[in-house]
Enzyme design. Structure first.
Site, PDB file in Angstrom:
ATOM      1  N   LEU A 122      10.929  -7.519 -10.664  1.00 23.39           N
ATOM      2  CA  LEU A 122      10.035  -7.401  -9.516  1.00 23.39           C
ATOM      3  C   LEU A 122       8.659  -7.988  -9.786  1.00 23.39           C
ATOM      4  O   LEU A 122       8.190  -8.038 -10.920  1.00 23.39           O
ATOM      5  CB  LEU A 122       9.886  -5.928  -9.122  1.00 23.39           C
ATOM      6  N   ASP A 123       7.989  -8.379  -8.681  1.00 22.87           N
ATOM      7  CA  ASP A 123       6.618  -8.871  -8.773  1.00 22.87           C
ATOM      8  C   ASP A 123       5.665  -7.823  -8.198  1.00 22.87           C
ATOM      9  O   ASP A 123       6.062  -6.680  -7.935  1.00 22.87           O
ATOM     10  CB  ASP A 123       6.475 -10.227  -8.079  1.00 22.87           C
ATOM     11  N   LEU A 124       4.415  -8.209  -7.994  1.00 19.86           N
ATOM     12  CA  LEU A 124       3.416  -7.269  -7.482  1.00 19.86           C
ATOM     13  C   LEU A 124       3.740  -6.739  -6.083  1.00 19.86           C
ATOM     14  O   LEU A 124       3.274  -5.680  -5.694  1.00 19.86           O
ATOM     15  CB  LEU A 124       2.030  -7.935  -7.446  1.00 19.86           C
ATOM     16  N   PHE A 125       4.548  -7.469  -5.334  1.00 16.70           N
ATOM     17  CA  PHE A 125       4.923  -7.054  -3.992  1.00 16.70           C
ATOM     18  C   PHE A 125       6.164  -6.163  -3.983  1.00 16.70           C
ATOM     19  O   PHE A 125       6.670  -5.801  -2.929  1.00 16.70           O
ATOM     20  CB  PHE A 125       5.150  -8.285  -3.099  1.00 16.70           C
TER      21      PHE A 125
END
Length: 137
Positions: free
Chosen positions: A14-17
């Site tokens: 996952l990323d920051l979003f």
């Protein structure tokens, strides 16, 4: 031949979003290609040959997001063979809702380690790939 490989989305994907980072999809489709090659080639024979298969182009379209815990299916098949190159179509489907997540076309070449150059496909390999393409239509 169509290979289907399943990958569960983990936290480190996952990323920051809080959805799968775009770079991770390249890893997912690479895993799909290796699973495809496991079925398509005899590993012992394949690794002993003079050939390697460098990727020379990837076109990827992101269609929908995937999130933590989703089960993704990477579908991989050959679609086109040239004199020295092969193109694969890879799609990633979210198994839960059947949404198309990613579409990608990946092209790579038949490369001779000894010659240090792209070379034409050997006839036996060309025939096997062409049969695989024909069976997918």
């Amino acid at each position: 031949m169509l290979n289907k490989t399943r990958i569960k989305v983990r936290g480190y994907h996952l990323d920051l979003f809080q959805h799968v980072n775009n770079a991770r999809y390249l890893e997912f489709i690479e895993e799909g290609r290796w699973a495809f090659f496991d079925e398509f080639f005899d590993q012992e024979d394949w690794m002993q040959q003079d050939f390697v298969w460098p990727v020379v182009n990837i076109n990827i379209n992101f269609k929908s997001e995937a999130n933590f815990g989703d089960l993704l299916e990477v579908q991989t098949r050959y679609t086109k063979i040239g004199n020295r190159s092969i193109t694969m179509k890879q799609t990633i489907i979210n198994v839960k809702n059947n949404d198309l997540v990613v579409e990608a076309d990946v092209t790579y070449v038949c490369f001779s380690k000894a010659a240090k150059a792209a070379i034409p496909f050997p006839d036996d390999l060309r025939e096997k790939v062409q049969q695989s393409i024909t069976n997918n239509i």
